[in-house]
Design a protein around this motif. Structure first.
Motif, PDB file in Angstrom:
ATOM      1  N   ARG A 133       0.844  -1.189   0.000  1.00 46.81           N
ATOM      2  CA  ARG A 133       0.000   0.000   0.000  1.00 46.81           C
ATOM      3  C   ARG A 133       0.883   1.243   0.000  1.00 46.81           C
ATOM      4  N   PHE A 163       1.501   5.174   1.027  1.00 48.55           N
ATOM      5  CA  PHE A 163       1.125   6.179   2.014  1.00 48.55           C
ATOM      6  C   PHE A 163       1.883   7.475   1.743  1.00 48.55           C
ATOM      7  N   ASP A 207      -3.375   7.119   3.501  1.00 48.99           N
ATOM      8  CA  ASP A 207      -3.380   6.032   2.527  1.00 48.99           C
ATOM      9  C   ASP A 207      -3.831   6.597   1.173  1.00 48.99           C
TER      10      ASP A 207
END
Length: 301
Positions: free
Chosen positions: A96, A98, A121
């Motif tokens: 992910r 960020f 995020d």
């Protein structure tokens, strides 16, 4: 701008602020004026894959590798001095993405009290951006050219002409009825040419009276006319090493056309009220909705 904190009559109880920060979806870490980790919410623990109890009270410089700690130390120095108001960097954590933003926090007297780090995020945002870019490239490859989209057979010669014109550095004349996209074609040629990193300057020759057009194109020296209190660069100088787009070029008066011819042939101009030659490296793209061949025959161009 750094965040400010201060006591006001309507201030909430400190425990309320703690509750607000704890329930936020963004990761929040606060380091005090001594650069010690003083607060970390649950989202920050989840995002970074750490536990607050292992970091609270520790100095920021001790929890990073020496290489990273040197950069952090430099950033904190600039936060304290006020030279840097924020810093943002994207990181990848377990697939992910960020966005980490750091801000200096100051009290009502502008004293530095610490640094706040916010992690957001942006995985979905980045996915959509990449997807948009892929789709855009697919559409352009199938139905367009140079950021212009068109599927009809009539547009294919236009795209071929743009590609060919962008590859050379010649003067270009675009003809066509008003509203057919001549300016779009001019911009596409410029943005895909070797001059794309320099300015594209547009001049609407029909919008300027004859008395102002020469000064607008070639500039003027101080005192060249009433109100000329300082020298001014014209559009040709502003477009140096780039492209100048002369829209409605057929509306240009003959006196200005003579100076334009000199700029084309000799790559030099003279400012209004001046007598020195100024070299300019400019590509000219002109456009008109009139038949210039007939205008030349009639000696109006």
């Amino acid at each position: 701008m750094g965040a400010d904190v201060g006591a006001e009559s309507t201030a909430l109880d400190p425990s309320a602020y703690q509750a607000i920060l704890a329930c936020m979806g963004e990761g929040i870490i606060f380091a005090d004026s001594e650069d010690r980790v003083a607060y970390m919410n649950a989202a920050a623990e989840r995002i970074r894959g750490i536990r607050a109890e292992n970091f609270l009270g520790r100095g920021l410089l001790t929890i990073h590798s020496p290489h990273v700690a040197a950069r952090v130390k430099d950033l904190l120095i600039h936060f304290r001095s006020g030279e840097v108001l924020f810093h943002t960097k994207s990181i990848n954590v377990k697939g992910r993405i960020f966005e980490n933003s750091c801000y200096p926090v100051r009290d009502s007297d502008r004293n530095y009290v610490g640094t706040m780090m916010v992690s957001r995020d942006i995985t979905e945002k980045e996915r959509l951006r990449e997807e948009n870019q892929v789709l855009r490239e697919q559409v352009l490859s199938e139905f367009g050219c140079c950021d212009m989209i068109g599927k009809s057979p009539a547009m294919q010669p236009v795209f071929q002409g743009i590609t060919a014109a962008a590859a050379v550095d010649s003067t270009i004349l675009l003809t066509g009825e008003s509203g057919t996209g001549k300016e779009l074609v001019a911009r596409a040629i410029h943005e895909h040419s070797l001059r794309k990193d320099h300015a594209l300057i547009k001049v609407n020759c029909a919008a300027l009276p004859e008395t102002l057009l020469e000064a607008e194109l070639f500039g003027h020296e101080k005192g060249a006319f009433t109100g000329a209190v300082r020298e001014r660069k014209g559009k040709f100088e502003q477009a140096h090493e780039g492209t100048i787009f002369l829209d409605e070029v057929a509306e240009m008066p003959l006196t200005a056309q003579a100076k334009l011819l000199r700029a084309l042939q000799e790559k030099t101009i003279e400012r209004l009220g001046g007598n020195r030659e100024i070299r300019v490296d400019v590509r000219i793209i002109a456009a008109t909705n009139r038949d210039l061949r007939r205008e030349v025959e009639q000696k109006t161009f």
